[in-house]
Design an enzyme around this catalytic site. Structure first.
Site, PDB file in Angstrom:
ATOM      1  N   SER A  11      72.254  -7.400 -10.008  1.00  0.00           N
ATOM      2  CA  SER A  11      72.537  -8.795  -9.602  1.00  0.00           C
ATOM      3  C   SER A  11      71.340  -9.419  -8.889  1.00  0.00           C
ATOM      4  CB  SER A  11      73.753  -8.819  -8.666  1.00  0.00           C
ATOM      5  OG  SER A  11      73.566  -7.867  -7.628  1.00  0.00           O
ATOM      6  N   VAL A  61      76.019   2.017  -4.090  1.00  0.00           N
ATOM      7  CA  VAL A  61      75.208   3.192  -4.462  1.00  0.00           C
ATOM      8  C   VAL A  61      75.256   4.299  -3.406  1.00  0.00           C
ATOM      9  CG1 VAL A  61      73.537   2.109  -6.051  1.00  0.00           C
ATOM     10  CG2 VAL A  61      73.053   2.144  -3.589  1.00  0.00           C
ATOM     11  N   ASN A  87      67.180   0.799  -8.716  1.00  0.00           N
ATOM     12  CA  ASN A  87      66.520  -0.405  -8.204  1.00  0.00           C
ATOM     13  C   ASN A  87      67.203  -0.980  -6.957  1.00  0.00           C
ATOM     14  OD1 ASN A  87      65.058  -3.170  -8.548  1.00  0.00           O
ATOM     15  ND2 ASN A  87      67.246  -3.664  -8.734  1.00  0.00           N
ATOM     16  N   SER A 139      58.204   1.038  -3.249  1.00  0.00           N
ATOM     17  CA  SER A 139      57.523  -0.154  -2.719  1.00  0.00           C
ATOM     18  C   SER A 139      56.120   0.262  -2.304  1.00  0.00           C
ATOM     19  CB  SER A 139      58.270  -0.662  -1.491  1.00  0.00           C
ATOM     20  OG  SER A 139      57.468  -1.566  -0.762  1.00  0.00           O
ATOM     21  N   TYR A 152      62.618   1.049   6.427  1.00  0.00           N
ATOM     22  CA  TYR A 152      62.500   0.668   5.007  1.00  0.00           C
ATOM     23  C   TYR A 152      61.339   1.430   4.372  1.00  0.00           C
ATOM     24  CZ  TYR A 152      61.546  -2.229   0.872  1.00  0.00           C
ATOM     25  OH  TYR A 152      61.313  -2.664  -0.411  1.00  0.00           O
ATOM     26  N   THR A 155      62.160   5.069   3.857  1.00  0.00           N
ATOM     27  CA  THR A 155      63.070   5.364   2.730  1.00  0.00           C
ATOM     28  C   THR A 155      62.321   5.261   1.403  1.00  0.00           C
ATOM     29  OG1 THR A 155      63.818   3.046   2.520  1.00  0.00           O
ATOM     30  CG2 THR A 155      65.142   4.514   3.915  1.00  0.00           C
TER      31      THR A 155
HETATM   32  P1  NAP Z   1      67.297  -8.406  -4.144  1.00  0.00           P
HETATM   33  O1  NAP Z   1      67.142  -9.595  -5.015  1.00  0.00           O
HETATM   34  O2  NAP Z   1      67.761  -8.566  -2.747  1.00  0.00           O
HETATM   35  O3  NAP Z   1      68.205  -7.339  -4.899  1.00  0.00           O
HETATM   36  C1  NAP Z   1      68.678  -6.185  -4.269  1.00  0.00           C
HETATM   37  C2  NAP Z   1      69.748  -5.574  -5.150  1.00  0.00           C
HETATM   38  O4  NAP Z   1      70.245  -4.366  -4.524  1.00  0.00           O
HETATM   39  C3  NAP Z   1      70.950  -6.507  -5.324  1.00  0.00           C
HETATM   40  O5  NAP Z   1      71.372  -6.467  -6.665  1.00  0.00           O
HETATM   41  C4  NAP Z   1      72.013  -5.872  -4.436  1.00  0.00           C
HETATM   42  O6  NAP Z   1      73.343  -6.065  -4.886  1.00  0.00           O
HETATM   43  C5  NAP Z   1      71.658  -4.400  -4.559  1.00  0.00           C
HETATM   44  N1  NAP Z   1      72.277  -3.639  -3.483  1.00  0.00           N
HETATM   45  C6  NAP Z   1      72.104  -3.806  -2.139  1.00  0.00           C
HETATM   46  N2  NAP Z   1      72.899  -2.950  -1.456  1.00  0.00           N
HETATM   47  C7  NAP Z   1      73.568  -2.225  -2.401  1.00  0.00           C
HETATM   48  C8  NAP Z   1      74.548  -1.182  -2.330  1.00  0.00           C
HETATM   49  N3  NAP Z   1      74.979  -0.683  -1.170  1.00  0.00           N
HETATM   50  N4  NAP Z   1      75.029  -0.682  -3.497  1.00  0.00           N
HETATM   51  C9  NAP Z   1      74.618  -1.163  -4.683  1.00  0.00           C
HETATM   52  N5  NAP Z   1      73.696  -2.147  -4.819  1.00  0.00           N
HETATM   53  C10 NAP Z   1      73.192  -2.662  -3.678  1.00  0.00           C
HETATM   54  O7  NAP Z   1      65.893  -7.662  -4.003  1.00  0.00           O
HETATM   55  P2  NAP Z   1      64.764  -7.320  -5.076  1.00  0.00           P
HETATM   56  O8  NAP Z   1      63.518  -7.917  -4.563  1.00  0.00           O
HETATM   57  O9  NAP Z   1      65.226  -7.608  -6.446  1.00  0.00           O
HETATM   58  O10 NAP Z   1      64.655  -5.740  -4.845  1.00  0.00           O
HETATM   59  C11 NAP Z   1      64.922  -4.757  -5.853  1.00  0.00           C
HETATM   60  C12 NAP Z   1      64.214  -3.480  -5.450  1.00  0.00           C
HETATM   61  O11 NAP Z   1      62.810  -3.707  -5.404  1.00  0.00           O
HETATM   62  C13 NAP Z   1      64.619  -2.955  -4.070  1.00  0.00           C
HETATM   63  O12 NAP Z   1      64.744  -1.559  -4.107  1.00  0.00           O
HETATM   64  C14 NAP Z   1      63.434  -3.348  -3.193  1.00  0.00           C
HETATM   65  O13 NAP Z   1      63.297  -2.505  -2.089  1.00  0.00           O
HETATM   66  C15 NAP Z   1      62.283  -3.207  -4.177  1.00  0.00           C
HETATM   67  N6  NAP Z   1      61.105  -3.967  -3.797  1.00  0.00           N
HETATM   68  C16 NAP Z   1      61.130  -5.327  -3.684  1.00  0.00           C
HETATM   69  C17 NAP Z   1      59.985  -6.004  -3.310  1.00  0.00           C
HETATM   70  C18 NAP Z   1      59.943  -7.500  -3.145  1.00  0.00           C
HETATM   71  O14 NAP Z   1      58.936  -8.011  -2.636  1.00  0.00           O
HETATM   72  N7  NAP Z   1      60.969  -8.238  -3.548  1.00  0.00           N
HETATM   73  C19 NAP Z   1      58.797  -5.292  -3.066  1.00  0.00           C
HETATM   74  C20 NAP Z   1      58.793  -3.918  -3.200  1.00  0.00           C
HETATM   75  C21 NAP Z   1      59.952  -3.260  -3.585  1.00  0.00           C
HETATM   76  P3  NAP Z   1      74.250  -7.336  -4.407  1.00  0.00           P
HETATM   77  O15 NAP Z   1      73.299  -8.487  -4.225  1.00  0.00           O
HETATM   78  O16 NAP Z   1      75.212  -7.478  -5.556  1.00  0.00           O
HETATM   79  O17 NAP Z   1      74.911  -6.950  -3.131  1.00  0.00           O
END
Ligand code: NAP
Length: 243
Positions: A11, A61, A87, A139, A152, A155
């Site tokens: 999502s 998760v 993810n 990350s 963060y 992890t």
């Molecule tokens: P995001 O838009 O906030 O998406 C996070 C996703 O994780 C959402 O779909 C959320 O589901 C899901 N989630 C959170 N808690 C959960 C739980 N307890 N069980 C199942 N699903 C859960 O963030 P994003 O930027 O796309 O991040 C995706 C991944 O990339 C993450 O692991 C993040 O650490 C990594 N990342 C992101 C960045 C960045 O700059 N954006 C940089 C490095 C790494 P709901 O919304 O449905 O609750």
């Protein structure tokens, strides 16, 4: 034979692009989310246009039982999960001393135990098939560490450690386990940053901009494809040259 990719956090910004890309690459999609009903409905609408087979799952998760149920159902619907993309993740920006034990437990439960839970449920099927791919979204902070994102970062470092060890354990079973370490990507995870903060941060990135979720999905697509069959235990950083 059908090939199913299960994506957690579908999502969200990066997860939804991964799901769409893999659908367009010919995978059946098991799209997992936690709470964002609007986000998952938007993804469903887009998945419908790809013509790919898909099913949506709502699960936390961090809860092994819920994840086990998802994999059991995906085995019935799709015949098993060939590609797992871990993810889902949550972030928090706070001084280390302000992080409560409860917050520590929650971040580690989602970002690290969540990866364990999904791998634990995915691996038996992959071993029985002698093929499979696990792609973990870490990350750049898991490699370098971010001030005010200590837990963060820890992890995400743990996810890298798990990736490298599991890759070696599963290599004889022809299962590849790799990590993608994104830099700053424009999603709701960075929604707390003002436009001025984002512009200042972008100036520090050699490419001069944040990455897009689509660009991360492209790296994942490579790792999910047969083109990466000899690639395992790797961390691919996609950060515009920042680190
Ligand atoms: P995001 O838009 O906030 O998406 C996070 C996703 O994780 C959402 O779909 C959320 O589901 C899901 N989630 C959170 N808690 C959960 C739980 N307890 N069980 C199942 N699903 C859960 O963030 P994003 O930027 O796309 O991040 C995706 C991944 O990339 C993450 O692991 C993040 O650490 C990594 N990342 C992101 C960045 C960045 O700059 N954006 C940089 C490095 C790494 P709901 O919304 O449905 O609750």
């Amino acid at each position: 034979m059908k090939k199913c990719a299960l994506i957690t956090g579908a999502s969200g910004g990066i997860g939804s692009e991964i799901a769409l890309r893999l659908a367009n690459d010919g995978f059946c999609i098991a799209a997992c989310y936690y709470s964002d009903e609007k986000g998952i409905l938007e993804l469903e609408e887009k998945l419908r246009h790809t013509g790919a087979e898909y099913k949506v799952y709502k699960a936390d998760v961090s809860d092994h039982e819920q994840i086990k149920d998802v994999f059991t159902d995906a085995a019935e619907v799709f015949g098993g999960v060939s590609v797992l993309v871990n993810n889902a993740g949550i972030a928090q920006q706070k001084l280390f001393t302000d992080i409560t034990p409860e917050e520590f437990d929650r971040i580690t439960a989602v970002n690290f135990k969540g990866v364990y839970n999904c791998c634990h449920c995915a691996v038996p099927f992959m071993v029985s098939r002698k093929s499979g791919k696990i792609i973990n979204i870490s990350s750049m902070w898991g490699i370098y560490g971010a001030s005010c994102e200590t837990v963060y970062s820890a992890t995400k470092a743990a996810v890298i450690g798990l990736t490298k060890a599991l890759a070696r354990e599963l290599a004889p079973s022809n299962i590849q386990v790799n990590c993608v370490a994104p830099g700053a990507i424009d999603t709701k995870m960075n929604g707390n940053l003002s436009n001025e903060d984002k512009a200042a941060f972008a100036q520090e990135i050699p490419m001069g901009r944040f990455g897009t979720a689509k660009e991360i999905a492209g790296v994942v697509a490579f790792l999910a494809s047969e083109d990466s069959n000899y690639v395992t235990a790797q961390v691919i950083t996609a950060d515009g040259g920042l680190t």
